[in-house]
Design a protein around this motif. Structure first.
Motif, PDB file in Angstrom:
ATOM      1  N   GLU A   1       0.796  -0.987   0.145  1.00 50.66           N
ATOM      2  CA  GLU A   1       0.094   0.006  -0.011  1.00 50.66           C
ATOM      3  C   GLU A   1       0.959   1.231  -0.130  1.00 50.66           C
ATOM      4  O   GLU A   1       2.055   0.961   0.340  1.00 50.66           O
ATOM      5  CB  GLU A   1      -0.916   0.024   1.520  1.00 50.66           C
ATOM      6  N   ILE A   2       0.387   2.483  -0.326  1.00 55.63           N
ATOM      7  CA  ILE A   2       0.943   3.571  -0.345  1.00 55.63           C
ATOM      8  C   ILE A   2       0.440   4.602   0.723  1.00 55.63           C
ATOM      9  O   ILE A   2      -0.879   4.763   1.022  1.00 55.63           O
ATOM     10  CB  ILE A   2       0.684   4.388  -1.925  1.00 55.63           C
ATOM     11  N   GLY A   3       1.387   5.205   1.577  1.00 57.39           N
ATOM     12  CA  GLY A   3       0.898   6.208   2.404  1.00 57.39           C
ATOM     13  C   GLY A   3       1.340   7.614   1.769  1.00 57.39           C
ATOM     14  O   GLY A   3       2.099   7.849   1.052  1.00 57.39           O
ATOM     15  N   TYR A   4       0.526   8.608   2.358  1.00 60.80           N
ATOM     16  CA  TYR A   4       0.768  10.005   1.893  1.00 60.80           C
ATOM     17  C   TYR A   4       0.965  10.927   3.015  1.00 60.80           C
ATOM     18  O   TYR A   4       0.294  10.821   4.046  1.00 60.80           O
ATOM     19  CB  TYR A   4      -0.702  10.323   1.127  1.00 60.80           C
ATOM     20  N   VAL A   5       1.734  11.822   2.790  1.00 63.45           N
ATOM     21  CA  VAL A   5       1.934  13.031   3.488  1.00 63.45           C
ATOM     22  C   VAL A   5       1.989  14.228   2.826  1.00 63.45           C
ATOM     23  O   VAL A   5       2.565  14.620   1.594  1.00 63.45           O
ATOM     24  CB  VAL A   5       3.488  13.036   4.074  1.00 63.45           C
ATOM     25  N   ASP A   6       1.005  15.228   3.079  1.00 67.42           N
ATOM     26  CA  ASP A   6       0.933  16.645   2.553  1.00 67.42           C
ATOM     27  C   ASP A   6       2.378  17.354   2.809  1.00 67.42           C
ATOM     28  O   ASP A   6       2.638  17.654   3.867  1.00 67.42           O
ATOM     29  CB  ASP A   6      -0.373  17.522   2.964  1.00 67.42           C
ATOM     30  N   VAL A   7       2.819  18.122   1.829  1.00 63.67           N
ATOM     31  CA  VAL A   7       4.103  18.836   2.119  1.00 63.67           C
ATOM     32  C   VAL A   7       4.053  20.016   1.087  1.00 63.67           C
ATOM     33  O   VAL A   7       3.011  20.271   0.343  1.00 63.67           O
ATOM     34  CB  VAL A   7       5.400  18.096   1.498  1.00 63.67           C
ATOM     35  N   VAL A   8       4.799  21.141   1.814  1.00 61.00           N
ATOM     36  CA  VAL A   8       4.491  22.597   1.238  1.00 61.00           C
ATOM     37  C   VAL A   8       5.705  22.759   0.340  1.00 61.00           C
ATOM     38  O   VAL A   8       6.878  22.521   0.736  1.00 61.00           O
ATOM     39  CB  VAL A   8       4.732  23.556   2.187  1.00 61.00           C
ATOM     40  N   ASP A   9       5.417  23.204  -0.808  1.00 58.79           N
ATOM     41  CA  ASP A   9       6.433  23.303  -1.855  1.00 58.79           C
ATOM     42  C   ASP A   9       7.167  24.670  -1.756  1.00 58.79           C
ATOM     43  O   ASP A   9       6.604  25.497  -1.093  1.00 58.79           O
ATOM     44  CB  ASP A   9       5.876  23.302  -3.302  1.00 58.79           C
ATOM     45  N   ARG A  10       8.450  24.815  -2.124  1.00 63.00           N
ATOM     46  CA  ARG A  10       9.087  25.921  -2.072  1.00 63.00           C
ATOM     47  C   ARG A  10       9.766  26.667  -3.233  1.00 63.00           C
ATOM     48  O   ARG A  10       9.844  26.065  -4.214  1.00 63.00           O
ATOM     49  CB  ARG A  10      10.292  26.018  -0.816  1.00 63.00           C
ATOM     50  N   PRO A  11       9.796  27.748  -3.497  1.00 62.03           N
ATOM     51  CA  PRO A  11      10.552  28.296  -4.585  1.00 62.03           C
ATOM     52  C   PRO A  11      12.147  27.745  -4.727  1.00 62.03           C
ATOM     53  O   PRO A  11      12.462  27.493  -3.840  1.00 62.03           O
ATOM     54  CB  PRO A  11      10.715  29.826  -4.632  1.00 62.03           C
ATOM     55  N   ARG A  12      12.325  27.736  -5.753  1.00 55.26           N
ATOM     56  CA  ARG A  12      13.831  27.236  -6.202  1.00 55.26           C
ATOM     57  C   ARG A  12      14.655  28.437  -5.717  1.00 55.26           C
ATOM     58  O   ARG A  12      14.266  29.462  -5.850  1.00 55.26           O
ATOM     59  CB  ARG A  12      14.161  26.992  -7.555  1.00 55.26           C
ATOM     60  N   GLY A  13      15.866  27.963  -4.860  1.00 55.12           N
ATOM     61  CA  GLY A  13      17.024  28.831  -4.513  1.00 55.12           C
ATOM     62  C   GLY A  13      17.729  29.693  -5.397  1.00 55.12           C
ATOM     63  O   GLY A  13      18.135  30.689  -5.694  1.00 55.12           O
ATOM     64  N   HIS A  14      18.546  28.621  -6.207  1.00 51.33           N
ATOM     65  CA  HIS A  14      19.394  29.123  -7.304  1.00 51.33           C
ATOM     66  C   HIS A  14      19.125  28.250  -8.439  1.00 51.33           C
ATOM     67  O   HIS A  14      18.492  27.031  -8.506  1.00 51.33           O
ATOM     68  CB  HIS A  14      20.904  28.828  -6.767  1.00 51.33           C
ATOM     69  N   GLY A  15      19.769  28.612  -9.553  1.00 45.02           N
ATOM     70  CA  GLY A  15      19.738  27.934 -10.811  1.00 45.02           C
ATOM     71  C   GLY A  15      18.442  27.929 -11.634  1.00 45.02           C
ATOM     72  O   GLY A  15      17.496  28.504 -11.172  1.00 45.02           O
ATOM     73  N   VAL A  16      18.290  26.811 -12.574  1.00 43.68           N
ATOM     74  CA  VAL A  16      17.088  26.721 -13.262  1.00 43.68           C
ATOM     75  C   VAL A  16      16.822  25.419 -13.512  1.00 43.68           C
ATOM     76  O   VAL A  16      17.851  24.363 -13.249  1.00 43.68           O
ATOM     77  CB  VAL A  16      17.408  27.467 -14.752  1.00 43.68           C
TER      78      VAL A  16
END
Length: 241
Positions: free
Chosen positions: A191-206
């Motif tokens: 089975e698969i478990g799930y965790v909600d996570v908060v995305d962040r902006p990229r710090g450096h690069g592309v």
């Protein structure tokens, strides 16, 4: 070093500016809760990524670097890291800084609490820090994938995941594997478990990944995974007498 409880695998390509801050965040997130190692898989970087990692490795004995002489893609980099891992549990995250290491403990705890029933814990992004076009293409891709594979996962693109090393290495390998882990782990009877996570902006690069590169290959991979799932109807339960 003692055998670690968990191995953190971080695939990177040309992420020199993000290496130092992310390594520090990973260490702070895990603290003294687990014996850990961090394996950066340098996927053919041509910037200062290797030099940054070498400097950090001199100070942090738990930090390792696996290097591809040329870029082979994210799935290959993830697999190289898992193969090199010494712990039975593996957690992964992207090396661009958008995945917050603060969620690693929750992923690992959920996997440990649900074992052996749960084979993979997947991060599910909320408040994604991306352009409107990227969010749109992700929604479309996830909707199509979910309708065909019925994997019960609304977001397979998040790099934050935790899983059993032996289960991952038993999966059929192909380039693009990392986008279909929930469906393939379900295929193995877990089975698969799930965790909600908060995305962040990229710090450096592309970003190193383009829309058209992923689109056509992703379509072919989608139907390949659909075929694999249909070809395995039962997971054998065996014991030695």
């Amino acid at each position: 070093m003692n055998t670690p409880d968990v191995s953190i695998v971080v695939p990177v390509r040309n992420e020199a500016g993000n290496v130092g801050p992310l390594v520090a965040e990973i260490a702070a997130a895990l603290g003294d809760r687990w014996r850990f190692e961090v394996i950066y898989v340098n996927d053919g970087s041509t910037d200062g990524t290797e030099a940054e990692l070498r400097a950090l490795m001199a100070e942090r004995l738990w930090l390792r670097q696996v290097r591809h002489t040329q870029s082979c893609g994210q799935s290959a980099a993830l697999r190289s890291g898992v193969m090199a891992a010494r712990a039975p549990l593996v957690a992964s995250l992207d090396g661009d800084g958008q995945n917050d290491p603060a969620f690693l403990p929750k992923l690992i705890e959920t996997l440990q609490a649900g074992s052996p029933r749960i084979g993979l814990v997947a991060g599910q992004r909320v408040g994604r820090q991306a352009s409107g076009f990227k969010r749109f293409q992700s929604r479309v891709a996830n909707s199509v994938r979910g309708a065909i594979l019925r994997d019960g996962t609304r977001d397979t693109g998040c790099g934050l995941k935790a899983f059993h090393r032996d289960i991952f290495l038993a999966l059929p390998y192909f380039d693009g594997l990392h986008r279909f882990l929930p469906a393939l782990v379900r295929r193995e009877g877990r089975e698969i478990g799930y965790v909600d996570v908060v995305d962040r902006p990229r710090g450096h690069g592309v970003s190193n990944y383009g829309f058209w590169d992923r689109l056509w290959i992703g379509i072919m991979d989608l139907f390949g995974v659909w075929w694999l799932i249909r070809r395995r109807k039962h997971v054998p339960e065996s014991s030695e007498l």
